[in-house]
Structures are given as C-alpha cells and as structure tokens.
Design an enzyme around this catalytic site. Structure first.
Site, PDB file in Angstrom:
ATOM      1  N   SER A  31       0.817  -1.229   0.000  1.00 19.91           N
ATOM      2  CA  SER A  31       0.000   0.000   0.000  1.00 19.91           C
ATOM      3  C   SER A  31       0.844   1.270   0.000  1.00 19.91           C
ATOM      4  O   SER A  31       1.670   1.460   0.893  1.00 19.91           O
ATOM      5  CB  SER A  31      -0.820   0.061   1.301  1.00 19.91           C
ATOM      6  OG  SER A  31      -2.099  -0.385   1.101  1.00 19.91           O
ATOM      7  N   HIS A  62      -3.240  -0.172  -4.843  1.00 23.84           N
ATOM      8  CA  HIS A  62      -2.708  -1.430  -5.362  1.00 23.84           C
ATOM      9  C   HIS A  62      -3.144  -1.571  -6.818  1.00 23.84           C
ATOM     10  O   HIS A  62      -4.156  -2.201  -7.105  1.00 23.84           O
ATOM     11  CB  HIS A  62      -3.279  -2.622  -4.589  1.00 23.84           C
ATOM     12  CG  HIS A  62      -2.856  -2.675  -3.160  1.00 23.84           C
ATOM     13  ND1 HIS A  62      -1.793  -3.427  -2.722  1.00 23.84           N
ATOM     14  CD2 HIS A  62      -3.347  -2.063  -2.072  1.00 23.84           C
ATOM     15  CE1 HIS A  62      -1.659  -3.267  -1.421  1.00 23.84           C
ATOM     16  NE2 HIS A  62      -2.590  -2.460  -1.001  1.00 23.84           N
ATOM     17  N   HIS A  84      -5.361  -9.672  -1.782  1.00 23.28           N
ATOM     18  CA  HIS A  84      -5.563  -9.848  -0.333  1.00 23.28           C
ATOM     19  C   HIS A  84      -6.650 -10.885  -0.049  1.00 23.28           C
ATOM     20  O   HIS A  84      -7.643 -10.977  -0.769  1.00 23.28           O
ATOM     21  CB  HIS A  84      -5.981  -8.522   0.311  1.00 23.28           C
ATOM     22  CG  HIS A  84      -4.928  -7.470   0.269  1.00 23.28           C
ATOM     23  ND1 HIS A  84      -4.801  -6.591  -0.777  1.00 23.28           N
ATOM     24  CD2 HIS A  84      -3.948  -7.163   1.149  1.00 23.28           C
ATOM     25  CE1 HIS A  84      -3.774  -5.789  -0.534  1.00 23.28           C
ATOM     26  NE2 HIS A  84      -3.238  -6.109   0.620  1.00 23.28           N
ATOM     27  N   TYR A  86      -8.699 -10.627   2.407  1.00 24.22           N
ATOM     28  CA  TYR A  86      -9.932  -9.934   2.830  1.00 24.22           C
ATOM     29  C   TYR A  86     -10.806  -9.485   1.648  1.00 24.22           C
ATOM     30  O   TYR A  86     -11.959  -9.119   1.838  1.00 24.22           O
ATOM     31  CB  TYR A  86      -9.627  -8.733   3.749  1.00 24.22           C
ATOM     32  CG  TYR A  86      -8.819  -7.622   3.134  1.00 24.22           C
ATOM     33  CD1 TYR A  86      -9.334  -6.773   2.173  1.00 24.22           C
ATOM     34  CD2 TYR A  86      -7.498  -7.407   3.541  1.00 24.22           C
ATOM     35  CE1 TYR A  86      -8.583  -5.763   1.615  1.00 24.22           C
ATOM     36  CE2 TYR A  86      -6.732  -6.390   3.003  1.00 24.22           C
ATOM     37  CZ  TYR A  86      -7.282  -5.580   2.035  1.00 24.22           C
ATOM     38  OH  TYR A  86      -6.527  -4.579   1.481  1.00 24.22           O
ATOM     39  N   GLU A  87     -10.241  -9.526   0.447  1.00 25.32           N
ATOM     40  CA  GLU A  87     -11.061  -9.178  -0.727  1.00 25.32           C
ATOM     41  C   GLU A  87     -12.011 -10.322  -1.082  1.00 25.32           C
ATOM     42  O   GLU A  87     -12.845 -10.172  -1.979  1.00 25.32           O
ATOM     43  CB  GLU A  87     -10.152  -8.889  -1.926  1.00 25.32           C
ATOM     44  CG  GLU A  87      -9.294  -7.645  -1.766  1.00 25.32           C
ATOM     45  CD  GLU A  87      -8.289  -7.491  -2.901  1.00 25.32           C
ATOM     46  OE1 GLU A  87      -8.704  -7.088  -4.002  1.00 25.32           O
ATOM     47  OE2 GLU A  87      -7.103  -7.795  -2.691  1.00 25.32           O
ATOM     48  N   ALA A 114       2.431  -2.049   4.267  1.00 24.72           N
ATOM     49  CA  ALA A 114       2.157  -1.021   5.269  1.00 24.72           C
ATOM     50  C   ALA A 114       1.636  -1.763   6.487  1.00 24.72           C
ATOM     51  O   ALA A 114       0.905  -2.741   6.350  1.00 24.72           O
ATOM     52  CB  ALA A 114       1.101  -0.059   4.747  1.00 24.72           C
ATOM     53  N   MET A 212      -2.259  -6.904   7.066  1.00 21.15           N
ATOM     54  CA  MET A 212      -3.251  -7.815   6.475  1.00 21.15           C
ATOM     55  C   MET A 212      -2.718  -8.544   5.238  1.00 21.15           C
ATOM     56  O   MET A 212      -3.476  -8.924   4.355  1.00 21.15           O
ATOM     57  CB  MET A 212      -4.503  -7.018   6.099  1.00 21.15           C
ATOM     58  CG  MET A 212      -5.090  -6.244   7.263  1.00 21.15           C
ATOM     59  SD  MET A 212      -6.433  -5.183   6.732  1.00 21.15           S
ATOM     60  CE  MET A 212      -6.647  -4.145   8.194  1.00 21.15           C
ATOM     61  N   SER A 213      -1.396  -8.690   5.159  1.00 19.85           N
ATOM     62  CA  SER A 213      -0.826  -9.348   3.970  1.00 19.85           C
ATOM     63  C   SER A 213       0.414 -10.135   4.371  1.00 19.85           C
ATOM     64  O   SER A 213       0.569 -10.506   5.524  1.00 19.85           O
ATOM     65  CB  SER A 213      -0.461  -8.278   2.930  1.00 19.85           C
ATOM     66  OG  SER A 213       0.602  -7.477   3.412  1.00 19.85           O
ATOM     67  N   ASN A 236       1.279   3.742  11.133  1.00 22.22           N
ATOM     68  CA  ASN A 236       0.475   4.231  12.265  1.00 22.22           C
ATOM     69  C   ASN A 236       0.773   3.368  13.480  1.00 22.22           C
ATOM     70  O   ASN A 236       1.327   2.277  13.347  1.00 22.22           O
ATOM     71  CB  ASN A 236      -1.028   4.110  11.920  1.00 22.22           C
ATOM     72  CG  ASN A 236      -1.403   2.681  11.572  1.00 22.22           C
ATOM     73  OD1 ASN A 236      -1.211   2.223  10.428  1.00 22.22           O
ATOM     74  ND2 ASN A 236      -1.912   1.945  12.540  1.00 22.22           N
ATOM     75  N   HIS A 248      -7.770   4.240   6.062  1.00 20.76           N
ATOM     76  CA  HIS A 248      -6.889   3.768   4.985  1.00 20.76           C
ATOM     77  C   HIS A 248      -6.194   4.938   4.263  1.00 20.76           C
ATOM     78  O   HIS A 248      -5.029   4.824   3.868  1.00 20.76           O
ATOM     79  CB  HIS A 248      -7.689   2.914   3.991  1.00 20.76           C
ATOM     80  CG  HIS A 248      -6.852   2.304   2.900  1.00 20.76           C
ATOM     81  ND1 HIS A 248      -5.766   1.487   3.164  1.00 20.76           N
ATOM     82  CD2 HIS A 248      -6.928   2.382   1.556  1.00 20.76           C
ATOM     83  CE1 HIS A 248      -5.217   1.105   2.023  1.00 20.76           C
ATOM     84  NE2 HIS A 248      -5.895   1.632   1.028  1.00 20.76           N
TER      85      HIS A 248
HETATM   86  N1  HPA Z   1      -3.490  -2.796  11.266  1.00 22.10           N
HETATM   87  C1  HPA Z   1      -3.542  -3.674  10.241  1.00 22.10           C
HETATM   88  N2  HPA Z   1      -3.092  -3.400   9.029  1.00 22.10           N
HETATM   89  C2  HPA Z   1      -2.527  -2.194   8.828  1.00 22.10           C
HETATM   90  C3  HPA Z   1      -2.441  -1.237   9.842  1.00 22.10           C
HETATM   91  C4  HPA Z   1      -2.940  -1.560  11.131  1.00 22.10           C
HETATM   92  O1  HPA Z   1      -2.904  -0.764  12.092  1.00 22.10           O
HETATM   93  N3  HPA Z   1      -1.846  -0.135   9.297  1.00 22.10           N
HETATM   94  C5  HPA Z   1      -1.569  -0.439   8.007  1.00 22.10           C
HETATM   95  N4  HPA Z   1      -1.989  -1.678   7.702  1.00 22.10           N
END
Ligand code: HPA
Length: 273
Positions: A31, A62, A84, A86-87, A114, A212-213, A236, A248
């Site tokens: 990302s 993406h 992903h 989750y998609e 990310a 998430m990847s 973050n 996001h």
């Molecule tokens: N959690 C999960 N996935 C992420 C985060 C997060 O805080 N930041 C960027 N991708």
C-alpha cells in the site's frame, strides 16, 4: 500434472511470451509504496487481469501490475499491488503471483507492506525489517494436497526471512539515516483494524507490527525454497497506542511520506543482490 502446476505453467508461459528477461529477484510492493517501480528500467508491464489465473487486485493504492525490467543490471520482477485474503479471494489466489514468480526463476522475493505498530516504542514513518512472523490468519495457504514439485509437505520455517539480508538492510538504513527497527510481523486477515485489546495481545505474544498481507506470501515462497526479505512501512500506531482513529487514506498518506526513503533503501539493496 496437477491443476496448480498447470495453472502456474500457463501464467509463466504468458509472461515469457512478453519478455526475454528472466528475473532472479522479485519485489512485492505494498500500500502506497508502488512508486518504487519508477526506479526500474521497465521492459514490459502486464496488468494482473491479463495473466492467466491471476485474480485482479481491487484495493486503492494497489494498481495490480507485473513489471519486468532491470535495476542496476539486476533483472527484476515487480508485483505492483497484491491480492488480499480480505477481498474474498482464496489463499491459493493470494499466493498465486508469488508462486508464478518462483516458478519463473525468482530466487529472492522482497515483500513490502504497510503495517500498524503494536510495540508502543514504534513511531509512524519508520521502516521495520522483518525478522520473523506470526501467522494469525487462522488458516495456511498450503492446506490441501501438496505438490512435491513445488516443495515439501511440511516446510521448515526456521528462517522465514533471509538472515544475511536482514543485516544488509540494517546497514543500508543506518548509512542513509533512515529510522528503522527489526521486528516480528503479525499477519491477520482484516479488513477491520484491530481493537485496542487485540493490539495489546499482539505485543504480548511477541509482535511488533500488524498487517493484512505478507504472511501467506512468505509461507508460499519459503515452501518453494525462495529466500525472502520483508520490510514494513509502519504507517500508524495500533489502536489504543495513539489517540488517532485509523483510516486507509491516512495509512496511504504516511506511506507516501516515507516513500523516498523506502525507494532509496530498496534500490541499494536490490543493486547489491
Ligand atoms: N493494522 C492492520 N493493518 C494495517 C495497519 C494496522 O494498524 N496499518 C496499516 N496496515
């Protein structure tokens, strides 16, 4: 031939019909980190949707392209965007691009993402070199019949991330004064961000960042004997570690801010491979 091997062969044949380059190194861009691709002398660019059996990536940031080219003389394949879980794609679809690159000849896959920091000592904007991972997706991409031609039924995971490359990445980041750490990546399915209690839990079990990847891709690459390097852009702090509400767009904005550092590190690292 198994259905998986056949599908991999069809994807590799298609890609080989578009370029004469045979990459040794693969890069998966996460990302907001897609602009690294501008560093590559591109020989060909292929939309995921064109490649047989590739699922299209639908997430913002993406674009979903395979770029083939050279960087400092190193033949390179770049997955700009990823699939992903989750998609709603299956784990087999998630790892398909990684497997295709490995079947094609890639021996070292650099996987970026990310991620959110779950260690309170982390700061948004730092890069984390992955030294290990925890699979918290509740599944495993290798579940099902094993293709011995791809790898063993019970693959070893004692060195998910290439140890000597961790040291090289550290040196490159130190030399360029890029804020960084090494740590353990927790892979979850998402798409909801973590609760504050989940973030505390992830830190307690030994995690430093969550995303998430990556985890399924690392398992697939190691199954096939491909070396892996992993870099997270910590965009973050996890929920509960800061007052911010996660979004996001903010994640992408921080990744963009770090992109120049990230590009510099990756160029130097790839050039040395
Ligand atoms: N959690 C999960 N996935 C992420 C985060 C997060 O805080 N930041 C960027 N991708």
């Amino acid at each position: 031939m198994s259905e998986t091997l056949e599908q991999l062969a069809q994807a590799v044949d298609y890609i080989e019909s578009k370029t004469t380059i045979v990459p040794r190194v693969g890069v998966t861009l996460g990302s907001g980190l897609a602009s690294f691709a501008e560093e590559v002398k591109v020989d060909c660019s292929i939309d995921f949707s064109e490649i047989p059996h590739f699922a299209p990536s639908k997430v913002k940031g993406h674009p979903g392209k395979l770029l083939v080219g050279e960087l400092s003389g190193v033949p390179l394949a770049v997955l700009q965007g990823r699939i992903h879980f989750y998609e709603g794609h299956s784990m087999q679809q998630v790892i398909f691009p990684t497997r295709v690159l490995a079947r094609w000849g890639v021996r070292h896959q650099i996987i970026t993402n990310a991620a959110g920091g779950v260690d309170p000592k982390m700061s948004p904007g730092e890069l984390m070199i992955l030294r290990d991972q925890i699979n918290l997706t509740g599944t495993n991409p290798l579940i099902g019949l094993n293709d011995e031609e791809l790898g063993p039924r019970f693959p070893d995971m004692s060195e998910p991330f290439c140890k000597s490359s961790i040291e090289s990445l550290k040196q490159i980041m130190q030399k360029n004064s890029v804020p960084h750490s090494t740590g353990v990546y927790c892979g979850v399915t998402g798409p909801s961000y973590e609760t504050a209690a989940e973030v505390r839990y992830l830190h307690q079990i030994g995690g430093h960042a969550v995303g998430m990847s990556t985890v399924p891709e690392v398992i697939a690459a190691r199954h096939m004997g491909v070396k892996v390097s992993g870099i997270s852009c910590v965009t973050n702090l996890g929920t509960g570690l800061s007052d911010e509400v996660l979004d996001h767009a903010d994640v992408q904005a921080v990744a963009k801010r770090v992109e120049a550092d990230f590009r510099k590190v990756l160029v130097e690292f790839v050039s040395g491979l």
